[in-house]
Design an enzyme around this catalytic site. Sequence first.
Site, PDB file in Angstrom:
ATOM      1  N   LEU A  33       0.238  -6.115   4.408  1.00 21.39           N
ATOM      2  CA  LEU A  33       0.474  -5.967   2.966  1.00 21.39           C
ATOM      3  C   LEU A  33      -0.767  -6.323   2.152  1.00 21.39           C
ATOM      4  CD1 LEU A  33       4.064  -7.513   2.764  1.00 21.39           C
ATOM      5  CD2 LEU A  33       3.405  -5.128   3.161  1.00 21.39           C
ATOM      6  N   HIS A  37       0.830  -2.882  -2.043  1.00 18.44           N
ATOM      7  CA  HIS A  37       2.233  -3.167  -1.710  1.00 18.44           C
ATOM      8  C   HIS A  37       2.808  -4.195  -2.688  1.00 18.44           C
ATOM      9  CE1 HIS A  37       0.676  -2.118   2.456  1.00 18.44           C
ATOM     10  NE2 HIS A  37       1.669  -1.264   2.306  1.00 18.44           N
ATOM     11  N   GLN A  61       5.339   8.390  13.392  1.00 18.46           N
ATOM     12  CA  GLN A  61       4.499   9.062  12.396  1.00 18.46           C
ATOM     13  C   GLN A  61       3.012   9.038  12.772  1.00 18.46           C
ATOM     14  OE1 GLN A  61       5.839   6.121   9.315  1.00 18.46           O
ATOM     15  NE2 GLN A  61       3.782   6.426   8.492  1.00 18.46           N
ATOM     16  N   GLN A 153       3.273  12.089   0.721  1.00 12.88           N
ATOM     17  CA  GLN A 153       4.442  11.368   1.243  1.00 12.88           C
ATOM     18  C   GLN A 153       5.514  11.244   0.157  1.00 12.88           C
ATOM     19  OE1 GLN A 153       4.475   7.801   3.955  1.00 12.88           O
ATOM     20  NE2 GLN A 153       4.505   6.688   2.031  1.00 12.88           N
ATOM     21  N   SER A 186      -4.401  -0.362   3.805  1.00 16.11           N
ATOM     22  CA  SER A 186      -4.476  -1.261   4.974  1.00 16.11           C
ATOM     23  C   SER A 186      -5.641  -0.865   5.864  1.00 16.11           C
ATOM     24  CB  SER A 186      -3.186  -1.190   5.780  1.00 16.11           C
ATOM     25  OG  SER A 186      -2.095  -1.443   4.936  1.00 16.11           O
ATOM     26  N   ARG A 187      -6.038   0.406   5.801  1.00 18.01           N
ATOM     27  CA  ARG A 187      -7.116   0.879   6.686  1.00 18.01           C
ATOM     28  C   ARG A 187      -8.499   0.502   6.159  1.00 18.01           C
ATOM     29  NH1 ARG A 187      -3.164   5.357   7.595  1.00 18.01           N
ATOM     30  NH2 ARG A 187      -2.620   5.205   9.793  1.00 18.01           N
TER      31      ARG A 187
END
Length: 283
Positions: A33, A37, A61, A153, A186-187
Site C-alpha cells: 500500500l 491506496h 491477472q 481497469q 507499487s512498482r
Amino acid sequence: MKISETIKSVRELVNAARNAGKRIGFVPTMGALHIGHISLIETAVKQCDFVVVSIFVNPTQFGIGEDFQKYPRPLETDLEICKKAGVDVVFAPSIKEMYPNENLTWVNVEKVTESLCGKSRPSHFRGVATVCAKLFNIVAPDFAYFGQKDAQQAVVIRQMVYDLNLPVEIVVCPTVREKDGLAVSSRNQYLSRQHKKDAALIYKSLQKCRQMILAGETDVSVIIDCISKVLNQSLAIEIEYISVVDAQTLQNLTKISGKILAAIAVKIGSTRLIDNILVDTSE
Ligand code: PAF
C-alpha cells in the site's frame, strides 16, 4: 480493526455491519500500500460507515513472465497503514481460499479489454474482472473504490458491474502523484534513482498533450508524435504504447472530440509503468 483470512468470517463481519444499518465501502488491493491506496481508503472512510480493504496478490491477472513471484508483500506494514487510516476489516485470504480448485468460471469483458494494456497483457483483465466479481460477491459492498491511474481497469469494472447488474457503485478516485509528477505505483519501488528521474518524463509528456489539446490541436497523430518526442528524451524509456482513445469506449481516435483518455505504457529497465490523463473537450 479485524483481520479476516476466510470468506466465511469476512461475510459475517460485513453482515453484522449491514444489519446495523451501515453503508459498506470496499477497497480491493494487492497490498504494498502507498499513498495512492491511502487516498482511496480515506475516501471510502469518509463516504461509508464500514470499510473493508482486501489484500490479495491475484495470480490470475499476471501473465507468464510477469512479476507475480517478486510482487512486494509487506503485510505487516500494510496492516499498520490500514489501521491508521480507519479501516474496519482487512480481508487477506490465501490463494487456496480464493481459488480452492482449478477455476473454470471467468468474467470476460469484451471490447474495452482489447485496446491499450489488453494488447500486451491478453489475459490480464479476465483475471482482474474475475477476482473483482468474486470479491464483490464475498464482501457485498455498497461502494467500491478504484484509482484513475488504472484507467482501463476502472472502465472494465464499471462495464462488468453494469452488464451483470451487480449492486455496487464504482467510485473512481484521482491519480496520486509524486512531486515530480510520477504516478504513485507499487512498482515504482523497482526503479533505480536514475530510472525514477527518467520516469518523470511520462507525466511531463501527458501534460504537454493536455496543453496541445487545450490550445486547439485536434490531430491525434501530431499529439502522439509530441508525446513520443518527450519520452524519447530518455534512452532508458521503451515505449509500449501511446494511445489517445475515447474515455468510455477506449476506441482509438484520429481527431480529438468529447472526453478523451491519453494513455501511455512504457518499460524502464524491466519495470512496466502506465499513466494517463483525461481531457474533456466538451466542457
Ligand atoms: O488494482 C489492483 O490492485 C488489482 O488489479 C485489483 C483491483 C485489486 C484486483 O486484483
